[in-house]
Design a protein around this motif. Structure first.
Motif, PDB file in Angstrom:
ATOM      1  N   GLY A  73       0.905  -1.360  -0.256  1.00 39.47           N
ATOM      2  CA  GLY A  73       0.513   0.162   0.170  1.00 39.47           C
ATOM      3  C   GLY A  73       0.901   1.130  -0.060  1.00 39.47           C
ATOM      4  O   GLY A  73       0.656   2.650  -0.563  1.00 39.47           O
ATOM      5  N   SER A 130       2.547   1.603  -3.367  1.00 38.78           N
ATOM      6  CA  SER A 130       2.003   2.023  -5.054  1.00 38.78           C
ATOM      7  C   SER A 130       0.549   3.770  -4.222  1.00 38.78           C
ATOM      8  O   SER A 130       1.223   3.894  -5.365  1.00 38.78           O
ATOM      9  CB  SER A 130       0.185   1.073  -4.044  1.00 38.78           C
ATOM     10  OG  SER A 130       0.766  -0.151  -4.336  1.00 38.78           O
ATOM     11  N   LEU A 187      -3.150  -1.261  -6.344  1.00 39.47           N
ATOM     12  CA  LEU A 187      -2.463  -1.814  -4.455  1.00 39.47           C
ATOM     13  C   LEU A 187      -3.714  -3.326  -5.519  1.00 39.47           C
ATOM     14  O   LEU A 187      -3.727  -4.535  -5.095  1.00 39.47           O
ATOM     15  CB  LEU A 187      -3.580  -1.309  -3.465  1.00 39.47           C
ATOM     16  CG  LEU A 187      -3.346  -2.684  -1.937  1.00 39.47           C
ATOM     17  CD1 LEU A 187      -2.013  -3.203  -1.847  1.00 39.47           C
ATOM     18  CD2 LEU A 187      -4.156  -1.585  -0.829  1.00 39.47           C
ATOM     19  N   GLY A 218      -7.520  -0.685   1.192  1.00 41.00           N
ATOM     20  CA  GLY A 218      -6.589  -0.272   1.205  1.00 41.00           C
ATOM     21  C   GLY A 218      -7.473   1.929   1.020  1.00 41.00           C
ATOM     22  O   GLY A 218      -6.248   1.757   1.277  1.00 41.00           O
ATOM     23  N   TYR A 250       7.307  -2.977  -5.405  1.00 41.48           N
ATOM     24  CA  TYR A 250       5.754  -3.440  -6.346  1.00 41.48           C
ATOM     25  C   TYR A 250       6.153  -4.671  -7.312  1.00 41.48           C
ATOM     26  O   TYR A 250       5.241  -5.921  -7.397  1.00 41.48           O
ATOM     27  CB  TYR A 250       5.349  -1.878  -6.709  1.00 41.48           C
ATOM     28  CG  TYR A 250       4.340  -2.251  -7.271  1.00 41.48           C
ATOM     29  CD1 TYR A 250       3.028  -2.125  -6.310  1.00 41.48           C
ATOM     30  CD2 TYR A 250       4.132  -2.304  -8.417  1.00 41.48           C
ATOM     31  CE1 TYR A 250       1.377  -1.992  -7.115  1.00 41.48           C
ATOM     32  CE2 TYR A 250       2.398  -2.409  -8.949  1.00 41.48           C
ATOM     33  CZ  TYR A 250       0.954  -2.460  -8.212  1.00 41.48           C
ATOM     34  OH  TYR A 250       0.355  -2.312  -8.951  1.00 41.48           O
TER      35      TYR A 250
END
Length: 289
Positions: A129, A132, A160, A205, A238
Motif C-alpha cells: 500500500g 502503491s 494495490l 486499501g 511493487y
C-alpha cells in the motif's frame, strides 16, 4: 539509511526468489531434498518457519525507504494506519466473510493473529500500500493534475487492487495441489473467487491509504514530491510482488491473470518513470523565458 533500504529490497527479492524455488521445485519434487536427513530437516524448517520472511523484509525495506525519504513520523503514521486497518479487515473477513468473501488461511505464512490471520499479512498490506501510494502520488504530481492528494489516494488504491488480480488466484490455485496459502469457502466467477473480494481490497486499501496520508496533514506540502531514482525502491518492491504472483499464476496455467497483472498493474506503475509531455513543455518554456 539509503544503503539499508537498498539492501533490504535486495533481500526481499532474494527471499521471494527462493520461495518460488521451494513452491515450484522443492515441494512437488521431494527427491531434490529427501536423500539425506539433514536436507529434510532444513527443508522442514524452511517450510514451517520462514513463510513470512519475504513479507517481513518487504515491510522493513519500505520502512527504511520511508525514514530516508519522508522521515520517521510520516512513515510510522502510515505504518500504524495500514497495519491497524488491514488487520481489522482481515480478522473481520476470516470471521464473517466480509468484506472479501469466505476464506481461511493455511499454515504457510507463519504465526496467526487470534489464530486466524498470519502476522505477515498486515505487513504485506503496509508495504504494498505504501509503495502503491508513493508511485501513484508521483505519477499524479508529475502531470500537474489538480486534487493531487485525492487522485493519489484513489490511484494508489487502484494499484494495490490491481496486484490482487494476479495474487489471489495464484495463491489459492486448485492446480497447485502441493500448496495453498488460503482456501475459499465460497465460489465466484473470477477463477472461483467472489467478485466482492476486489471491492473489499479496494475499500480496505482506500481506508488505510487515506488515513495514513491525512495523518500527515491536509496540505500538499505535507506530501513531498519524489523524483527519478528515488522511486526505484518502491517500484522494485511493487514489481517484485507482482512478478512473483505472475510466475506462480503461469505455473498454475493461469495465463490470463498474469497478462492482467502485467497490463493493469506493472504498466501503470511504470508510468512513474515516464515524465509528462505537457509538463516537460511547460518546463522548457519557463527555462526559455
Amino acid at each position: 539509511m539509503k544503503r539499508l533500504a537498498v539492501g533490504l529490497t535486495a533481500f526481499h527479492g532474494l527471499a521471494f526468489t527462493l520461495g518460488l524455488f521451494g513452491l515450484l521445485v522443492a515441494i512437488p519434487h521431494p527427491e531434490v531434498w529427501s536423500h539425506s536427513q539433514s536436507d529434510a530437516d532444513f527443508f522442514a524448517f524452511a517450510i514451517n518457519k520462514t513463510g513470512g520472511t519475504g513479507m517481513v523484509l518487504g515491510a522493513l525495506a519500505m520502512l527504511a525507504y520511508g525514514f530516508w525519504q519522508l522521515g520517521w513520523k510520516r512513515t510510522m503514521l502510515f505504518f500504524v494506519c495500514a497495519i491497524g486497518i488491514s488487520a481489522a479487515a482481515e480478522l473481520t473477513g476470516t470471521a464473517t466473510g466480509w468484506p472479501f468473501g469466505g476464506y481461511e488461511y493455511q499454515e504457510l505464512l507463519g504465526y496467526k493473529l487470534l489464530g486466524r490471520v498470519p502476522y505477515s499479512i498486515p505487513l504485506s498490506w503496509f508495504y504494498m500500500g505504501f509503495a502503491s501510494f508513493l508511485l501513484a502520488d508521483t505519477i499524479v504530481a508529475a502531470r500537474g493534475l489538480r486534487n493531487r492528494t485525492l487522485l493519489a489516494i484513489l490511484f494508489g488504491s487502484y494499484l494495490l487492487t490491481a496486484w490482487d488480480l494476479v495474487l489471489d488466484p495464484s495463491m489459492a490455485a486448485p492446480s497447485l495441489q502441493y500448496v495453498h496459502f488460503w482456501v475459499w469457502h465460497e465460489t465466484g466467477p473470477y477463477y472461483g473467487m467472489p467478485l466482492r473480494n476486489f471491492l473489499g481490497w479496494y475499500v480496505t486499501g482506500l481506508l488505510f491509504i487515506a488515513a495514513g496520508r491525512f495523518a500527515w496533514g491536509t496540505a500538499d506540502a505535507a506530501q513531498p514530491r519524489l523524483q527519478g531514482r528515488m522511486l526505484a525502491i518502491p517500484f522494485a518492491v511493487y514489481a517484485i510482488n507482482v512478478v512473483w504472483s505472475m510466475i506462480l499464476a503461469i505455473s498454475a496455467g493461469m495465463w490470463p491473470t498474469a497478462i492482467l497483472g502485467f497490463a493493469l498493474a506493472l504498466v501503470p506503475a511504470a508510468l512513474v518513470f515516464v515524465p509528462s509531455l505537457g509538463r516537460s513543455r511547460d518546463d522548457r518554456r519557463l527555462a526559455q523565458a
